[in-house]
Design an enzyme around this catalytic site. Sequence first.
Site, PDB file in Angstrom:
ATOM      1  N   ILE A   9       0.882  -1.177   0.000  1.00 45.75           N
ATOM      2  CA  ILE A   9       0.000   0.000   0.000  1.00 45.75           C
ATOM      3  C   ILE A   9       0.918   1.225   0.000  1.00 45.75           C
ATOM      4  CG2 ILE A   9      -0.260   0.045   2.545  1.00 45.75           C
ATOM      5  CD1 ILE A   9      -3.263   0.821   1.985  1.00 45.75           C
ATOM      6  N   ALA A  11       0.917   4.066   1.361  1.00 45.79           N
ATOM      7  CA  ALA A  11       1.220   4.779   2.603  1.00 45.79           C
ATOM      8  C   ALA A  11       2.421   4.181   3.337  1.00 45.79           C
ATOM      9  CB  ALA A  11       0.002   4.743   3.522  1.00 45.79           C
ATOM     10  N   SER A  12       2.789   2.960   2.994  1.00 49.21           N
ATOM     11  CA  SER A  12       3.853   2.272   3.734  1.00 49.21           C
ATOM     12  C   SER A  12       5.249   2.589   3.174  1.00 49.21           C
ATOM     13  CB  SER A  12       3.600   0.755   3.655  1.00 49.21           C
ATOM     14  OG  SER A  12       4.787   0.045   3.897  1.00 49.21           O
ATOM     15  N   PRO A  13       6.133   3.170   4.006  1.00 49.69           N
ATOM     16  CA  PRO A  13       7.489   3.453   3.517  1.00 49.69           C
ATOM     17  C   PRO A  13       8.231   2.209   2.999  1.00 49.69           C
ATOM     18  CG  PRO A  13       7.072   4.694   5.516  1.00 49.69           C
ATOM     19  CD  PRO A  13       5.913   3.748   5.347  1.00 49.69           C
ATOM     20  N   ARG A  16       7.179   1.615  -0.459  1.00 44.08           N
ATOM     21  CA  ARG A  16       7.705   2.591  -1.428  1.00 44.08           C
ATOM     22  C   ARG A  16       9.195   2.366  -1.692  1.00 44.08           C
ATOM     23  NH1 ARG A  16       7.118   7.128   1.204  1.00 44.08           N
ATOM     24  NH2 ARG A  16       5.446   6.672   2.679  1.00 44.08           N
TER      25      ARG A  16
END
Length: 219
Positions: A9, A11-13, A16
């Site tokens: 997702i 939002a998850s560092p 990313r």
Amino acid sequence: MGKLTLYGIDASPPVRSVLLTLNALGLEFDYKVVNLMTGEHLRPEYLKINPLHTVPTLEDDGFYINDSNAINAYLVSKYGKDDSLYPKDLQKRAIVDQRMHYNSSVVSSTGRALSIPLRAGKSEIPRASFDALEQVYKTLDLFLESNDFLAGNNLTIADFHITAVLTTTMLFLDVDATKYPKLAGWVQRIKELPYYDEANGSRLSQVAAFINSKKYTIV
Ligand SMILES: N[C@@H](CCC(=O)N[C@@H](CS)C(=O)NCC(=O)O)C(=O)O
């Protein structure tokens, strides 16, 4: 080449950081969103591929691997045209690993400490959490004292891991270029990577909207 699927997702560092690696390597992949807010990561189907119920998980042609650190090292070792993102030279690699462990043990938890109160519905964040973040910025600035990137003069996956976390913590406290000039320069260099927006920049909007919607005070 196997078929790659990333479960995660935006939002998850750690997710990313894997998106940065996949893009840097120019790999094609499917992206399956696992919505942590609705508990998709706790469903039996997901627990089968990751009993730790965390994102990211990578699937490579039926092979599943969890944890962004392990995933990024695997991707570069398997698909990199060269080893520059994760050097084979043991001493260079040791420096990259050290930065990644520093990220896992310190940078990530410092970032998490800022958002946990907001996610728990509180409107106060302890000043000590901001002090810890200043300490992290100071340390990163030191790592960059005589290098363009965090683990030497080449871009490595250590930069990706720390980019993903720092672009989130910067929503709480920007990197002050007068205090941390090297770190501010590094942030700029990272943002100029041709795939930065696709892999990280454009994926921050949800987190930014969440943090900016909270009227928190520092106590
Ligand atoms: N060390 C792991 C950390 C992964 C992690 O904690 N991910 C969080 C999202 S940022 C998560 O999935 N949390 C849900 C849970 O723990 O149930 C990695 O780098 O992949």
